[in-house]
Design an enzyme around this catalytic site. Structure first.
Site, PDB file in Angstrom:
ATOM      1  N   ALA A   1      35.194  38.847  43.588  1.00 38.20           N
ATOM      2  CA  ALA A   1      35.173  39.129  41.511  1.00 38.20           C
ATOM      3  C   ALA A   1      33.705  40.232  41.751  1.00 38.20           C
ATOM      4  CB  ALA A   1      34.877  38.269  40.683  1.00 38.20           C
TER       5      ALA A   1
ATOM      6  N   ARG B   1      37.065  51.462  36.860  1.00 38.24           N
ATOM      7  CA  ARG B   1      38.333  52.013  36.518  1.00 38.24           C
ATOM      8  C   ARG B   1      38.484  51.647  35.472  1.00 38.24           C
ATOM      9  NH1 ARG B   1      42.246  51.739  42.082  1.00 38.24           N
ATOM     10  NH2 ARG B   1      40.307  50.039  42.725  1.00 38.24           N
TER      11      ARG B   1
ATOM     12  N   GLY C   1      33.391  47.410  48.795  1.00 40.54           N
ATOM     13  CA  GLY C   1      34.202  47.080  50.146  1.00 40.54           C
ATOM     14  C   GLY C   1      34.924  45.296  49.937  1.00 40.54           C
TER      15      GLY C   1
ATOM     16  N   GLY D   1      47.825  48.633  48.440  1.00 42.92           N
ATOM     17  CA  GLY D   1      48.344  48.602  50.352  1.00 42.92           C
ATOM     18  C   GLY D   1      49.613  49.068  49.998  1.00 42.92           C
TER      19      GLY D   1
ATOM     20  N   ASN E   1      50.746  44.961  49.467  1.00 37.11           N
ATOM     21  CA  ASN E   1      49.730  43.805  49.864  1.00 37.11           C
ATOM     22  C   ASN E   1      49.232  42.867  48.122  1.00 37.11           C
ATOM     23  OD1 ASN E   1      47.685  42.414  50.621  1.00 37.11           O
ATOM     24  ND2 ASN E   1      46.558  44.179  50.358  1.00 37.11           N
TER      25      ASN E   1
HETATM   26  C1  UD1 Z   1      43.136  45.854  47.166  1.00 34.96           C
HETATM   27  C2  UD1 Z   1      43.672  46.041  48.166  1.00 34.96           C
HETATM   28  C3  UD1 Z   1      44.973  46.469  48.153  1.00 34.96           C
HETATM   29  C4  UD1 Z   1      45.698  45.706  47.349  1.00 34.96           C
HETATM   30  C5  UD1 Z   1      45.517  45.628  45.719  1.00 34.96           C
HETATM   31  C6  UD1 Z   1      46.439  44.482  45.302  1.00 34.96           C
HETATM   32  C7  UD1 Z   1      41.495  46.799  49.443  1.00 34.96           C
HETATM   33  C8  UD1 Z   1      40.629  47.559  50.451  1.00 34.96           C
HETATM   34  N1  UD1 Z   1      42.610  47.043  48.923  1.00 34.96           N
HETATM   35  O1  UD1 Z   1      43.086  47.156  46.210  1.00 34.96           O
HETATM   36  O2  UD1 Z   1      45.731  47.089  49.785  1.00 34.96           O
HETATM   37  O3  UD1 Z   1      47.062  45.900  47.277  1.00 34.96           O
HETATM   38  O4  UD1 Z   1      43.946  45.260  46.100  1.00 34.96           O
HETATM   39  O5  UD1 Z   1      45.557  43.970  43.929  1.00 34.96           O
HETATM   40  O6  UD1 Z   1      41.493  45.483  49.488  1.00 34.96           O
HETATM   41  N2  UD1 Z   1      35.550  43.423  45.218  1.00 34.96           N
HETATM   42  C9  UD1 Z   1      34.277  42.492  45.204  1.00 34.96           C
HETATM   43  N3  UD1 Z   1      33.332  43.285  46.177  1.00 34.96           N
HETATM   44  C10 UD1 Z   1      33.759  45.175  46.605  1.00 34.96           C
HETATM   45  C11 UD1 Z   1      35.155  45.441  45.671  1.00 34.96           C
HETATM   46  C12 UD1 Z   1      35.531  44.988  45.615  1.00 34.96           C
HETATM   47  O7  UD1 Z   1      34.289  42.196  44.945  1.00 34.96           O
HETATM   48  O8  UD1 Z   1      32.826  45.879  47.212  1.00 34.96           O
HETATM   49  C13 UD1 Z   1      36.593  42.850  44.525  1.00 34.96           C
HETATM   50  C14 UD1 Z   1      37.202  43.069  43.290  1.00 34.96           C
HETATM   51  O9  UD1 Z   1      36.632  42.322  42.169  1.00 34.96           O
HETATM   52  C15 UD1 Z   1      38.527  42.760  42.924  1.00 34.96           C
HETATM   53  C16 UD1 Z   1      38.851  42.646  44.352  1.00 34.96           C
HETATM   54  O10 UD1 Z   1      38.097  42.596  44.953  1.00 34.96           O
HETATM   55  O11 UD1 Z   1      38.478  41.775  42.375  1.00 34.96           O
HETATM   56  C17 UD1 Z   1      39.692  44.207  44.921  1.00 34.96           C
HETATM   57  O12 UD1 Z   1      38.865  45.166  44.132  1.00 34.96           O
HETATM   58  P1  UD1 Z   1      39.543  46.507  43.748  1.00 34.96           P
HETATM   59  O13 UD1 Z   1      38.873  47.026  43.852  1.00 34.96           O
HETATM   60  O14 UD1 Z   1      40.010  45.998  43.103  1.00 34.96           O
HETATM   61  O15 UD1 Z   1      40.844  46.745  45.561  1.00 34.96           O
HETATM   62  P2  UD1 Z   1      42.830  47.782  44.832  1.00 34.96           P
HETATM   63  O16 UD1 Z   1      41.669  48.990  44.687  1.00 34.96           O
HETATM   64  O17 UD1 Z   1      42.752  46.811  43.666  1.00 34.96           O
HETATM   65 MG    MG Z   2      42.339  45.745  42.088  1.00 35.99          MG
END
Ligand code: UD1
Ligand code: MG
Length: 471
Positions: free
Chosen positions: A19, A25, A88, A150, A180
């Site tokens: 989180a 976005r 990431g 994904g 995913n």
């Molecule tokens: C991600 C998945 C994607 C999947 C989708 C489902 C990856 C690379 N991609 O994409 O395959 O289909 O979720 O909803 O994982 N977060 C962190 N630290 C970071 C980046 C993100 O804690 O540095 C957390 C965000 O707060 C979020 C979650 O990870 O709760 C997912 O990140 P987000 O950027 O929303 O990934 P998606 O592009 O949705």
């Molecule tokens: Mg997401």
């Protein structure tokens, strides 16, 4: 990093919720996971579902500058872990390595931005994982519209080979509809070495957690996909449009629960009930009704059309039409509205009536008392069976302090009475229409305070005569 020892695989369970993302976005000052769905922060829905599978450890990865705000809404047993820089999802999970160094068992890793996930879906995933004991089991679903997610790439034998993010996918991969969900169970021993191998050679220059799947699969380790039927369960919220879509699904779940319990919802498409609201049987919710916060509604009520009730308690058999009720208490058999505004501290006792264009604040309206039309009642007590005339005002504020008005039982106040508080009217008294009551009125007396009428004979006749001459 040392791989954790794996003693009795599949025994212990740790949950890690990611989180820390910036939520770019959303274009918001607020952390993405604090945006609300049906009255609860998104992360609370996720943590609620995760807690239901009874993990021994419960970790949430947070960004340093937003950590305090998010931590406040998390359960007591939460271990907050900071991800220093948002590099990431793979990097986010790495941030938990120190905290989980000695943890051997299964790691349920889930995105914090998917509030529609259910305990049943997580339990199903866990059961599937524990039957086969692979390195990783992940939740997938066949989506009608896979855009933004994904995609699951399988090899010729149908085994999961890797996950490709939409931005990195070629055309053929974009056409894959199996997506995913962002919910995975990893065997801790298999996960950490694979996480170490992540690289940033992708369109976003990030460490993708999803690449762990390819690393494990190409190493010959088993990766399973546990597919569920309902794409709504995995909806990820990345934008305000997604937020509205998630709210809609969650709202329908909440309304369905109330309907199953015996509440009539005339039109679920325009009725809004937040997560913590309680409603008794045989209550009817008319269209454009919004019930929010910590609200309780009794049995046999008719609420709406067009009513908003927040943080209020409404007893049985109450009728409430086209009104706002905030922080109020309404006893059984009361009638409110249309167009009433009950503010914090408004208390209506049994069978009281508050009618049209009436505002009540921090006041008690006694049993069977009536405030039917065009009145402001603030910081007052109105006794039982008292009838407040149309257009009565309690002048409760002198610009510095608030003062109380006390009106006894069985009182009948004339239209347009102003009570200049502090002031008291005794039981069974009356006030004359148009009176500005500045002093107490004894019980059973008439308080009248207005200029005496005088009539000027012939005045109008003369005035109108001169007007006719002009025509
Ligand atoms: C991600 C998945 C994607 C999947 C989708 C489902 C990856 C690379 N991609 O994409 O395959 O289909 O979720 O909803 O994982 N977060 C962190 N630290 C970071 C980046 C993100 O804690 O540095 C957390 C965000 O707060 C979020 C979650 O990870 O709760 C997912 O990140 P987000 O950027 O929303 O990934 P998606 O592009 O949705
Ligand atoms: Mg997401």
């Amino acid at each position: 990093m040392e791989a954790a020892e794996n003693e009795g695989p599949g025994q212990a369970l740790a949950v890690v919720i990611l989180a820390a993302g910036l939520g770019t976005r959303m274009k918001s000052k607020t952390a993405k996971v604090l945006h609300r769905i049906c009255g609860r922060p998104m992360i609370s829905w996720v943590s609620g579902a995760a807690q239901a599978v009874s993990p021994q450890r419960f970790l949430v990865v947070l960004a340093p500058d937003l950590a305090d705000a998010v931590h406040q809404v998390l359960p007591q047993n939460t271990e907050a872990v900071l991800q220093a820089q948002q590099l990431g999802t793979g990097d986010a999970l790495r941030a938990t390595a120190a905290a989980l160094e000695w943890f051997a068992g299964d790691l349920l890793v889930m995105n914090g931005d998917a509030p529609l996930i259910t305990a049943a879906a997580l339990q199903g995933l866990l059961n599937a994982h524990r039957q086969a004991l692979p390195a990783c089991t992940m939740l997938t679903v066949e989506a009608g519209d896979p855009s933004g997610y994904g995609r699951i790439c399988r090899d010729a034998d149908g085994r999961v080979a890797r996950i490709v993010e939409e931005r990195d996918a070629n055309l053929a991969e974009k056409n894959i509809c199996e997506i995913n969900a962002g919910v995975y169970i990893f065997n801790a021993g298999a996960l950490w070495p694979a996480l170490e191998q992540l690289e940033t050679g992708n369109s976003q220059g990030e460490f993708y957690l999803t690449d762990v799947v390819e690393i494990l699969a190409s190493d010959g380790q088993a990766v399973l996909a546990h597919e569920i039927d309902d794409p709504a369960v995995v909806l990820g919220v990345n934008s305000r449009k997604d937020l509205a879509a998630a709210e809609r699904v969650m709202q329908r779940r909440i309304l369905d629960r109330h309907m199953i319990e015996g509440v009539t919802v005339r039109d679920p498409s325009c009725t809004y009930v937040e997560a913590d609201v309680k409603i008794g049987r045989d209550t009817l919710l008319e269209p454009m009704t919004m019930l929010a916060g910590n609200t309780q509604i009794g049995e046999d009520c008719v609420i709406g059309p067009a009513a908003r009730v927040a943080d209020s308690v409404i007893d049985d058999g109450v009728t409430l039409v086209a009104s706002y009720v905030l922080g109020a208490k309404i006893a059984s058999g009361c009638s409110v509205g249309p167009f009433a505004y009950l503010r914090p501290g408004a208390r209506l006792l049994q069978a009281a009536k508050v009618g049209t264009f009436v505002e009540i604040k921090n006041s008690v309206v006694g049993e069977a008392a009536k405030v039917p039309h065009l009145s402001y009642i603030g910081d007052a007590e109105i006794g039982s069976r008292t009838n407040i005339g149309a257009g009565n005002i309690t002048a409760n504020y002198d610009g510095l302090s608030k003062f109380r008005t006390v009106v006894g039982s069985g009182v009948h106040t004339g239209a347009d009475t102003v009570f200049v508080a502090p002031v008291a009217v005794g039981d069974g008294a009356m006030t004359g229409a148009g009176s500005v009551i500045t002093g107490d009125v004894p019980a059973e007396a008439l308080g009248i305070a207005r200029a005496k009428q005088k009539n000027i004979e012939g005045y109008a006749r003369e005035k109108f005569a001169s007007r006719e001459e002009k025509d």
